[in-house]
Scaffold this active site. Sequence first.
Site, mmCIF file in Angstrom:
data_model
loop_
_atom_site.group_PDB
_atom_site.id
_atom_site.type_symbol
_atom_site.label_atom_id
_atom_site.label_comp_id
_atom_site.label_asym_id
_atom_site.label_seq_id
_atom_site.Cartn_x
_atom_site.Cartn_y
_atom_site.Cartn_z
ATOM 1 N N SER A 257 0.835 -1.196 0.000
ATOM 2 C CA SER A 257 0.000 0.000 0.000
ATOM 3 C C SER A 257 0.865 1.240 0.000
ATOM 4 O O SER A 257 1.986 1.242 0.500
ATOM 5 C CB SER A 257 -0.923 0.008 1.223
ATOM 6 O OG SER A 257 -0.187 0.431 2.359
ATOM 7 N N LYS A 258 0.315 2.253 -0.612
ATOM 8 C CA LYS A 258 1.015 3.522 -0.753
ATOM 9 C C LYS A 258 1.406 4.039 0.636
ATOM 10 O O LYS A 258 2.494 4.545 0.848
ATOM 11 C CB LYS A 258 0.075 4.498 -1.452
ATOM 12 C CG LYS A 258 0.652 5.864 -1.713
ATOM 13 C CD LYS A 258 1.497 5.873 -2.975
ATOM 14 C CE LYS A 258 2.404 7.082 -3.022
ATOM 15 N NZ LYS A 258 3.817 6.755 -2.915
ATOM 16 N N ARG A 259 0.489 3.864 1.562
ATOM 17 C CA ARG A 259 0.709 4.447 2.878
ATOM 18 C C ARG A 259 1.840 3.762 3.652
ATOM 19 O O ARG A 259 2.586 4.390 4.380
ATOM 20 C CB ARG A 259 -0.583 4.370 3.696
ATOM 21 C CG ARG A 259 -0.923 5.633 4.406
ATOM 22 C CD ARG A 259 -2.425 5.841 4.550
ATOM 23 N NE ARG A 259 -3.174 4.621 4.691
ATOM 24 C CZ ARG A 259 -3.495 4.061 5.851
ATOM 25 N NH1 ARG A 259 -3.109 4.614 6.973
ATOM 26 N NH2 ARG A 259 -4.219 2.970 5.881
ATOM 27 N N GLU A 276 4.468 6.607 -10.781
ATOM 28 C CA GLU A 276 5.763 6.802 -10.123
ATOM 29 C C GLU A 276 6.877 6.061 -10.871
ATOM 30 O O GLU A 276 8.020 6.500 -10.874
ATOM 31 C CB GLU A 276 5.718 6.291 -8.680
ATOM 32 C CG GLU A 276 4.782 7.079 -7.790
ATOM 33 C CD GLU A 276 4.613 6.454 -6.405
ATOM 34 O OE1 GLU A 276 4.381 7.226 -5.469
ATOM 35 O OE2 GLU A 276 4.712 5.209 -6.256
#
Length: 498
Positions: A257-259, A276
């Site tokens: 996950s990005k987080r 990205e």
Amino acid sequence: MTASNTVRTRFAPSPTGALHIGSARTALFGWLLARHAGGQFVLRIEDTDQKRYVAESEQEFIDMFAWLGIDFDESPQIGGDYGPYRQSERLDHYQKWAQWLIDHDKAYRAYDTPEELAAINEQRRADGLPPGYDRRHRELTAEQEQAFIDEGRVPVVRFKVPLTGKVVVNDLVQGHIEFDNSTLQDIVLLKSDGFPTYHLAHVIDDHLMQISHVTRSNEWVPSLPVHVHLWHAFGWELPQYAHLPVLLNPNGKGKLSKRHAGFSESGKQVLVLVKEFREAGYLPEAVINFLTNIGWNFGDEREVFDIEEAIERFDIGRVNPANSAYPIEKLDWLNGVYIREKMSAETLAGHLRKPLEQAGLNVDEATLQVVAPLVQTRIKTLNDVVDLAGFFFKPDFTPASADDLIQRKMDTAGMIAMLQHAEQRLKTLDDWQTDALHSAMLTVVEELGLKNGQVFGGLRVAVTGQKVSTPTFESMEIIGRDESLRRIQQAINILQAG
Ligand code: GLU
């Protein structure tokens, strides 16, 4: 399979943000399956969750798939025989079929208020049960329904799941899956705002769009029994299901996950969004090769292959059902292989222009063409060119500090003497080309009793202004005689001043 025996797969993202690399991999496997079979690949936008809807998302998906080279045969933009391809434009289908289920006693309207549902869950918790609905409106009489309607309550539509027995599915990736019907919930099919839930919309759309294989993340496995019952309730032929493993964080813990991504053990930033990868200077072909290798393998111990080869060999039945830790470290290596082995220096030059320009450099084509072959074996990402060879394109030369100029086991005086000696030799050189420069400087090494690295390294820092750069003599050839000599003199001055 559909009546026509055509393989039709789809990618069905919810437009809630930028495209995640894990979603791209799910899409890729569906695409490979369709392309392998000469079938069709469909993009369906699942935009029924108004609260999470992000307007730019759809276009972002399209741009990212175009970049990756994953193409669709049908989509909201392209159209097709089974449109519309946005769920928000298909509400009449969901409403019609929800009504059909009610009419056939396979679904019912439930009039519970949010407060009542909360109270039910409260009670279930107290009784040690998982959250859920206690089916209290499953068999309402017409009078009871009318009374709720008169109160102004707006119902949802719930599925009447079978209460006993089992459901068995043979998933193409996960294999045999079995569920007890007694564990299932009367899930909501249509919300009170008239929008469908995923469960209803997925079955109706995959049926109407004649999808033969549902390739989706294994996070949907728990919902699978209800989906199977829905297919049966409609009396429609089931598609084949293939629940794909998900990507985990590089440490193998938790879904990528990005987080939580952060940095991998070796300190590499863990990229999560497809954009990205583009921004960081990876080639789409390398990203695709990288993703194809996660959970599937080409065989013959080959890790590098063209997408056409992968299409040819792809077999959904050979996808590893287990979730995989995200091997981000592999991508740099693979991207380097693509840069070195899969393109000409000329093509590479074309790719290098953008990162150089984005770094604010002034790129002239002639220099770019001679620099490209020099960096080709030395960069892992396209962006690496900026640090390695950006100096060729700087309008003004930035000289190195005295500290950077001084080579191992040398002092200021020794460095000055070496550079002066080299300067003398270089001034007498007729032929300012790599080989001639190299042999002239080998003479300096001998004459001064130094090591190659001390002389070549010192010159590198003097003429490029950097400790790491393209090779010294090739760089000097490109920079040219006058400018190289000027820079060496400048380095001597810096050392003398320091
Ligand atoms: N909209 C669902 C999601 O984004 C689609 C799952 C599916 O492919 O059916 O998870």
